[in-house]
Scaffold this motif. Structure first.
Motif, PDB file in Angstrom:
ATOM      1  N   ILE A 136       0.852  -1.196   0.000  1.00 13.39           N
ATOM      2  CA  ILE A 136       0.000   0.000   0.000  1.00 13.39           C
ATOM      3  C   ILE A 136       0.887   1.245   0.000  1.00 13.39           C
ATOM      4  CG2 ILE A 136      -1.803   1.270   1.241  1.00 13.39           C
ATOM      5  CD1 ILE A 136      -2.546  -1.384   2.634  1.00 13.39           C
ATOM      6  N   GLU A 137       0.614   2.156  -0.920  1.00 12.73           N
ATOM      7  CA  GLU A 137       1.240   3.488  -0.905  1.00 12.73           C
ATOM      8  C   GLU A 137       0.204   4.448  -0.325  1.00 12.73           C
ATOM      9  OE1 GLU A 137       4.317   4.137  -2.030  1.00 12.73           O
ATOM     10  OE2 GLU A 137       4.785   2.236  -3.028  1.00 12.73           O
ATOM     11  N   PHE A 138       0.642   5.292   0.609  1.00 12.34           N
ATOM     12  CA  PHE A 138      -0.334   6.146   1.279  1.00 12.34           C
ATOM     13  C   PHE A 138       0.285   7.473   1.698  1.00 12.34           C
ATOM     14  CE2 PHE A 138       1.813   3.785   4.578  1.00 12.34           C
ATOM     15  CZ  PHE A 138       1.968   4.686   5.618  1.00 12.34           C
ATOM     16  N   THR A 139      -0.587   8.394   2.079  1.00 12.14           N
ATOM     17  CA  THR A 139      -0.179   9.696   2.606  1.00 12.14           C
ATOM     18  C   THR A 139      -0.858   9.904   3.955  1.00 12.14           C
ATOM     19  OG1 THR A 139      -0.094  10.577   0.366  1.00 12.14           O
ATOM     20  CG2 THR A 139      -0.070  12.176   2.145  1.00 12.14           C
ATOM     21  N   GLY A 140      -0.098  10.404   4.929  1.00 19.12           N
ATOM     22  CA  GLY A 140      -0.658  10.691   6.244  1.00 19.12           C
ATOM     23  C   GLY A 140      -0.258  12.084   6.700  1.00 19.12           C
ATOM     24  N   THR A 141      -0.695  12.449   7.902  1.00 20.58           N
ATOM     25  CA  THR A 141      -0.405  13.768   8.466  1.00 20.58           C
ATOM     26  C   THR A 141       0.126  13.630   9.881  1.00 20.58           C
ATOM     27  OG1 THR A 141      -2.215  14.727   7.181  1.00 20.58           O
ATOM     28  CG2 THR A 141      -1.368  16.045   9.006  1.00 20.58           C
ATOM     29  N   MET A 142       1.202  14.361  10.155  1.00 23.75           N
ATOM     30  CA  MET A 142       1.708  14.464  11.527  1.00 23.75           C
ATOM     31  C   MET A 142       0.833  15.497  12.237  1.00 23.75           C
ATOM     32  SD  MET A 142       5.752  14.438  10.541  1.00 23.75           S
ATOM     33  CE  MET A 142       5.488  15.198   8.934  1.00 23.75           C
ATOM     34  N   ASN A 143      -0.206  15.030  12.912  1.00 25.88           N
ATOM     35  CA  ASN A 143      -1.221  15.931  13.458  1.00 25.88           C
ATOM     36  C   ASN A 143      -0.745  16.601  14.749  1.00 25.88           C
ATOM     37  OD1 ASN A 143      -2.214  14.384  15.913  1.00 25.88           O
ATOM     38  ND2 ASN A 143      -2.452  12.814  14.341  1.00 25.88           N
TER      39      ASN A 143
END
Length: 881
Positions: free
Chosen positions: A104-111
């Motif tokens: 899986i290739e994905f994008t996340g956020t350092m919240n």
């Protein structure tokens, strides 16, 4: 609970191993990052879709490859279910049962929500590395918090405790920063640009997703090595901080390596990892988190600066370090099967954490502290109808955050202490060691623990412990005296004293621990196993007391004459006995099965008490009286006079000066007595507090307030000194560089009696200058201030979008804020107002907290209505009103 009743992921695939790579971290601006995830997965049923947990993650691509080679299948679509926090990856054809690699290739956020992979802001005491993320004068560190259900906020995963896997992890970061994870660094290679590097870590043992962790920052550390050898060598133990704070980590370090050795001995299993790191995190919703090999802590739970920090934090740090390290075995090596058995982790780690502190500091008398702070706090929540069993059914894991509470931790640890006391500590620990060995690297249930303990003790632990774990509440044992015997009856105790027959069907096994006779001898094995029984051979004319050292988790109701005699037999009572007596008398006054008059008469006999922990219980019980009856000026004034007379000999004896050779408990007694006497209006104490505050505030003598006395001196001056003192403590909050200084200042500011300043304080809480993690501290101070409670509630109603918006991203913080901020009222009209206000609001994440608030307010209101005039009569009769 039956596994069929759990709301869990489809059972078509099970993970074996995760290979996770994070890169292209935007350290500022969007704070986004990219990730590549490869999951070695066993497909157990033919399927054309994979359902994983995912929150605030965007999937760019996914494919399935047979592990033994063959054609990859790319996904044909993706859908997100935000409510259930799941992502469904759809494929154009069925994938047959086999071992596959799901990529899986994905994008996340350092919240910024203290959950998942998040950023913490801080002001460094020294110039940080140029690579440190920065926004204005705020710098940032990065870390994770995955328990209970937030690993899915960092990467898509099978986020359930019994879906254990191994993990390979790597992350791309600036070359001047440090990356940490559960395991030691395996290698470092160049990143995608000259100023970046990839740091990869050794493979973890098999473990639950919630225990995976990593951190990135401008870190430094102090290090020690275990004295014990593991595979022929000592284990490196480090405490990491952001630059400039590492010297404040030495106190925690001095316990960490010894605690690992201690637990390795008593659990009969060597610490399982090659290193142990502890990390101070600047913004942290909990106290700490037991990530395997990388335990993360709130700064006040791990940093201490001699001469600047309050000594009470030494006790807290030693305990929290031990609690989290206990989890490395009990929770990490052996994990609960599902969240309904959360208590297995937390109750045990709480008890054994105190066991370790007692091992290192027998002079701290920690079991008395446990009874005063742990058991009594558990009693308070468990006496409400709003309580829950220790082992509580959890259908959906998203509901679990609200049971990280006093029942799971403090009632859980209290019944473990009761069981350990009954079986004998050596036998108990032998059973625990067997349990850990039998279930290492897997998941286990409460029944598995009971089986191991039954085998070790040759007793049927299942039989006598199941009601304690699976039934709500706890018993009240009522004593009736007869010639040469006593009759005992058990029933469920409710704080409102109105238990119904259908709520009183449980028959608890109750270890009686009766001390009797002039030598206070004890029959350890006597138990009450029916609704009622008679114990013969007790001389009702002589001394006896139930529940030796408050080891049993129950309240005792003695005849009034017996309670009075016990108050005069203090030489035959242990510290825990005294705490239990006062705590029971206080609770029985609230429920109506005793009286406030009996409580006040009992406490009056402790004027010459010299034990800090007994005084701690006295202060708690009298504080509750003052809170409930605060609206009656005559009662409030009488209680203040009572407290002044009660505390005067002790506060004058302990004085203001700290001696170099003085023990820890004496210092804590001084702090408590000055606060208690000062807030009751003891003139000499108030005058001395003002004198020292003025010397400090004016700059004439910056050492005028001892570090251990900042809390009472600040709070007395804010309560008594108007705007000038308030503004100076507010300034101290904004400027202090001591680790505990902000917490102390924030609690003190809430003591103001000036309504204009109360409003200023509430505005200050929501000004953006207070860390979200500290807002519940503000709520505690408002709730404790009878002059501020209504104003605080009116603010919440008028500004709910602001209040909710500030904390809603982390419901743990919001629930704590609501529960602690609103439960001190004793007015049913306000309770109804709270119910009406929230009935059309989204209560997810704090609905249990609201039920606790309602139940507590109704209890307080019933107590106030019943006992207000009686308290006034007693105060008048005894010359206090």
């Amino acid at each position: 609970m039956d596994p069929k009743d759990r709301d869990i992921l489809p059972d078509v695939a099970k993970p074996k191993h995760y290979d996770l790579s994070l890169f292209d971290l935007k350290l500022g601006g969007s704070w986004q990052y990219k990730g590549t995830l490869k999951i070695d997965t066993v497909v157990t049923k033919s399927t054309s879709e994979f359902v994983l947990n995912s929150k605030e993650i965007e999937v760019q691509s996914a494919e399935v490859s047979p592990k033994d080679g063959g054609q990859s299948i790319k996904f044909s679509g993706v859908s997100y279910d935000e409510k259930s926090e799941r992502v469904t990856l759809k494929f154009p054809q069925d994938i047959a049962p086999a071992d596959v690699i799901l990529t899986i290739e994905f994008t996340g956020t350092m919240n910024s929500h203290m959950a998942g992979f998040y950023r913490s802001k801080y002001k460094p005491p020294v110039t940080p590395s140029l690579a440190t993320p920065k926004d204005g004068d705020q710098y940032y560190m990065l870390s994770t918090q995955f328990e209970a259900c937030d690993a899915r906020r960092a990467f898509p995963c099978f986020d359930e405790p019994n879906l254990k896997s191994t993990f390979d992890f790597e992350i791309e970061i600036p070359k001047d920063l440090t990356a940490l994870s559960n395991m030691p660094v395996k290698n470092v290679r160049d990143g995608s640009s000259a100023d970046l590097k990839f740091v990869s870590f050794d493979r973890t043992p098999i473990m639950s997703t919630y225990l995976l962790a990593w951190a990135v920052g401008d870190f430094e550390y102090v290090e020690a090595t275990t004295e014990r050898k593991y595979n022929g060598a000592g284990i490196p133990v480090r405490v990491y901080t952001t630059r400039g704070l590492k010297e404040q980590a030495r106190f925690a370090l001095s316990y960490a390596h010894r605690t690992i050795d201690y637990f390795s001995e008593i659990f009969e299993i060597d610490y399982p990892l090659p290193k142990s790191d502890l990390l101070a995190v600047h913004e942290f919703a909990m106290g700490a988190m037991e990530n395997w090999g990388l335990v993360t802590y709130r700064t006040t739970a791990v940093l201490f600066e001699e001469g600047k920090s309050d000594a009470k934090y030494k006790n807290r740090i030693a305990y929290v370090v031990a609690h989290e390290l206990a989890h490395q075995w009990f929770g990490n090596l052996v994990t609960m099967d599902w969240w309904n058995e959360l208590w297995l982790n937390e109750g045990f780690a709480t008890w054994v954490g105190w066991l370790a502190v007692d091992h290192f500091h027998p002079e701290w008398n920690v079991w008395s502290q446990f009874v005063a702070e742990g058991t009594q706090t558990a009693f308070q929540l468990d006496a409400l109808r709003a309580s829950h069993p220790i082992e509580v059914p959890v259908k959906n894991a998203l509901d679990v955050d609200q049971i990280f509470d006093h029942i799971s931790y403090l009632k859980g640890s209290s019944v473990i202490r009761m069981l350990s006391s009954h079986l004998g500590q050596e036998t108990f620990l032998r059973g625990v060691a067997s349990y850990l060995k039998a279930h290492a690297y897997t998941n286990a249930t409460t029944n598995d623990l009971w089986s191991a303990l039954s085998k070790a003790s040759n007793q049927d632990v299942h039989n006598f412990m199941d009601p304690w774990i699976r039934k709500i509440g706890f018993p009240l044992v009522t004593v009736t005296e007869e010639p040469n015997q006593i009759s005992l009856k058990q029933k469920r105790f409710l704080a409102r004293g109105d238990v119904k027959p259908e709520e009183d069907e449980t028959v608890w096994w109750i270890p009686l621990g009766i001390k009797a006779g002039p030598k206070s001898t004890v029959n350890e094995q006597q138990s009450l196993v029916a609704k009622s029984d008679t114990i013969r051979g007790i001389d009702e004319q002589g001394f006896y007391k139930l529940n030796k050292d408050q080891c049993g988790f129950y309240r005792t109701n003695y005849p009034p004459e017996r309670l009075a005699r016990l108050g005069k037999s203090q030489d035959l009572l242990s510290t825990e006995d005294k705490i239990g007596l006062i705590g029971d008398a206080s609770a029985l006054a609230v429920s109506g099965e005793g009286t406030s008059a009996a409580l006040l008469s009992l406490v009056e006999g402790f004027q010459n008490e010299s034990d800090y922990l007994v005084w701690s219980q006295i202060a708690t019980s009298l504080g509750n009286l003052r809170s409930v009856f605060s609206a009656n000026d005559e009662v409030a004034a009488g209680l203040k006079k009572f407290i002044v007379k009660l505390t005067t000999p002790a506060v004058e004896k302990v004085g203001w000066e700290f001696r170099p050779d003085e023990d820890y408990l004496t210092g804590q007694l001084r702090r408590l007595l000055i606060a208690t006497a000062g807030h009751a209006g003891h003139q000499e104490t108030v005058a001395e507090a003002k004198k020292r505050f003025d010397l400090w505030a004016s700059g004439a003598d910056k050492t005028a307030i001892h570090a251990n006395l900042r809390s009472p001196v600040y709070s007395i001056n804010v309560a008594e000194g108007g705007q000038k003192a308030y503004e100076r403590v507010k300034e101290e909050y904004l400027q202090t560089d001591s680790i505990d200084g902000k917490e102390i200042a924030l609690l003190s500011l809430g003591r103001t009696k000036d309504q204009a300043l109360v409003k200023d304080y509430i505005d200050f809480l929501f000004s953006g200058k207070i860390a979200v993690q500290d807002l519940h501290t503000g709520a505690v101070s408002m709730a404790a201030n009878s002059k501020a409670r209504v104003t605080f509630w009116e603010f919440i109603k008028a500004n709910w979008p602001l209040v909710e918006g500030t904390m809603s991203a982390n419901k743990v913080v919001l629930e704590r804020f609501i529960r602690m901020g609103l439960s001190k009222f004793a007015d049913e009209a306000i309770e109804q107002d709270i119910i009406n206000f929230y009935k059309d609001k989204d209560q997810s994440g704090f609905d249990r907290g609201l039920v606790i608030v309602s139940d507590t307010i109704r209890t307080n209101a019933a107590y106030k209505a019943r006992d207000e005039q009686r308290v006034l009569e007693w105060l008048k009769t005894h010359g206090y009103a």
